[in-house]
Design a protein around this motif. Structure first.
Motif, mmCIF file in Angstrom:
data_model
loop_
_atom_site.group_PDB
_atom_site.id
_atom_site.type_symbol
_atom_site.label_atom_id
_atom_site.label_comp_id
_atom_site.label_asym_id
_atom_site.label_seq_id
_atom_site.Cartn_x
_atom_site.Cartn_y
_atom_site.Cartn_z
ATOM 1 N N UNK A 163 -3.467 5.874 4.128
ATOM 2 C CA UNK A 163 -2.117 5.558 4.583
ATOM 3 C C UNK A 163 -2.113 4.144 5.146
ATOM 4 N N UNK A 164 -1.183 3.319 4.656
ATOM 5 C CA UNK A 164 -1.119 1.921 5.077
ATOM 6 C C UNK A 164 0.078 1.610 5.971
ATOM 7 N N UNK A 165 1.108 2.441 5.913
ATOM 8 C CA UNK A 165 2.286 2.133 6.711
ATOM 9 C C UNK A 165 3.179 3.340 6.907
ATOM 10 N N UNK A 166 4.021 3.260 7.927
ATOM 11 C CA UNK A 166 5.029 4.277 8.219
ATOM 12 C C UNK A 166 6.316 3.563 8.607
ATOM 13 N N UNK A 167 7.430 4.015 8.047
ATOM 14 C CA UNK A 167 8.748 3.536 8.474
ATOM 15 C C UNK A 167 9.584 4.737 8.855
ATOM 16 N N UNK A 168 10.016 4.798 10.102
ATOM 17 C CA UNK A 168 10.728 5.968 10.624
ATOM 18 C C UNK A 168 12.239 5.739 10.547
ATOM 19 N N UNK A 169 12.785 5.864 9.345
ATOM 20 C CA UNK A 169 14.203 5.576 9.129
ATOM 21 C C UNK A 169 15.120 6.739 9.481
ATOM 22 N N UNK A 170 14.595 7.959 9.552
ATOM 23 C CA UNK A 170 15.442 9.138 9.763
ATOM 24 C C UNK A 170 16.197 9.043 11.078
ATOM 25 N N UNK A 216 0.802 -1.219 0.000
ATOM 26 C CA UNK A 216 0.000 0.000 0.000
ATOM 27 C C UNK A 216 0.835 1.268 0.000
ATOM 28 N N UNK A 217 0.286 2.306 0.623
ATOM 29 C CA UNK A 217 0.926 3.624 0.690
ATOM 30 C C UNK A 217 1.706 3.744 1.995
ATOM 31 N N UNK A 218 2.994 4.068 1.876
ATOM 32 C CA UNK A 218 3.891 4.055 3.042
ATOM 33 C C UNK A 218 4.689 5.347 3.114
ATOM 34 N N UNK A 219 4.643 6.008 4.260
ATOM 35 C CA UNK A 219 5.515 7.156 4.522
ATOM 36 C C UNK A 219 6.844 6.645 5.053
ATOM 37 N N UNK A 220 7.937 7.143 4.474
ATOM 38 C CA UNK A 220 9.288 6.789 4.907
ATOM 39 C C UNK A 220 10.001 8.072 5.312
ATOM 40 N N UNK A 221 10.362 8.189 6.576
ATOM 41 C CA UNK A 221 11.155 9.347 6.999
ATOM 42 C C UNK A 221 12.627 9.060 6.685
ATOM 43 N N UNK A 222 13.354 10.120 6.363
ATOM 44 C CA UNK A 222 14.744 9.908 5.961
ATOM 45 C C UNK A 222 14.844 9.136 4.663
ATOM 46 N N UNK A 223 13.856 9.298 3.795
ATOM 47 C CA UNK A 223 13.777 8.492 2.588
ATOM 48 C C UNK A 223 14.622 8.972 1.431
ATOM 49 N N UNK A 224 15.421 10.020 1.645
ATOM 50 C CA UNK A 224 16.241 10.542 0.547
ATOM 51 C C UNK A 224 17.551 9.796 0.385
ATOM 52 N N UNK A 225 17.945 9.027 1.412
ATOM 53 C CA UNK A 225 19.231 8.340 1.322
ATOM 54 C C UNK A 225 19.268 7.158 2.274
ATOM 55 N N UNK A 226 20.325 6.393 2.186
ATOM 56 C CA UNK A 226 20.558 5.305 3.127
ATOM 57 C C UNK A 226 19.453 4.272 3.158
ATOM 58 N N UNK A 264 14.763 13.896 -2.330
ATOM 59 C CA UNK A 264 15.323 12.619 -2.805
ATOM 60 C C UNK A 264 15.844 12.753 -4.233
ATOM 61 N N UNK A 265 16.840 11.921 -4.559
ATOM 62 C CA UNK A 265 17.347 11.886 -5.931
ATOM 63 C C UNK A 265 16.330 11.250 -6.869
#
Length: 233
Positions: free
Chosen positions: A75-82, A9-19, A43-44
């Motif tokens: 919104x289906x998911x969130x990943x807090x990578x930042x 589904x639709x997922x928000x990713x924090x810090x999603x521009x790298x790594x 993001x690139x």
């Protein structure tokens, strides 16, 4: 035997521009999902995003609201990578730098999840938080980072208890990865040349695994590190 999974589904990713965040954006796309990014930089890749500083909780919450609106309210998911770090002994790291680590890593995570909760409850969605092996094992010269990541451990476990039956919560505990995370550190705080670090693309697949579990199946915690990771166990 086949393994049943749920659409990402639709997922928000924090810090999603790298790594790891960028690797997860790619993994979500490959799985047919729709990634949305919150980061301080654009993001690139051509991915829908909002630029925001997670040290500002209000800005983080507004970014979530804006992205959900872009996604048509779903919104289906969130990943807090930042995440950030400021290495050094407590009495040598400037207070503002020390506090910014906690603001971004812990309070920023809480702000994003808080804003996402009403939407995730509607879809019985999933949250994947990003702790660290240094959220379980403390080391010198990392009081800010350890404090923030130990906080993520407590936050994630309490959130799982608080939202049980309403949405899924998984805590990812990653070891070191081959990302730019270590680039700006003094040499003494960089991994040694012979360090074995994980490929963020491989770790992203474990995030996707957590996000796509069928309803009612909870992967509460995932430790993912190199087989020779020095900070685990």
């Amino acid at each position: 035997m086949t393994t049943s999974t749920h659409p990402v589904g639709t997922v928000i990713v924090t810090g999603g521009a790298r790594g790891l965040g960028a690797a997860t954006v790619d993994a979500v796309r490959r799985a047919g999902g729709r990634p949305l990014v919150i980061d301080r930089v654009a993001p690139d890749s051509d991915v829908e995003h909002v630029i925001a500083d997670l040290a500002d909780s209000s800005a983080a919450e507004r970014a979530v609201d804006e992205l959900v609106e872009i996604a048509g309210g779903r919104l289906d998911g969130v990943f807090t990578a930042a995440g950030i770090d400021s290495c050094g002994r407590l009495d040598t790291v400037p207070a503002k730098d020390w506090e910014r680590v906690v603001h971004v890593n812990l309070l920023g995570t809480a702000a994003v999840v808080r804003a996402a909760l009403p939407h995730l409850k509607k879809t019985h969605g999933r949250v994947v938080t990003c702790a660290s092996t240094l959220g379980i094992k403390a080391v010198s010269d990392a009081t800010a980072y350890c404090a923030s990541k130990f906080g993520i451990v407590g936050f994630s476990r309490a959130l799982a208890a608080e939202t049980a039956g309403e949405l899924g919560v998984t805590m990812l505990v990653p070891g070191g990865m081959t990302t730019s995370f270590f680039d700006d550190r003094d040499e003494q705080y960089k991994p040694p040349p012979d360090a074995k670090l994980n490929d963020p693309a491989d770790v992203a697949e474990t995030v996707l695994f957590a996000l796509t579990q069928p309803p009612g199946c909870e992967v509460r915690e995932l430790v993912v590190c190199s087989s020779t990771e020095g900070s685990w166990p």
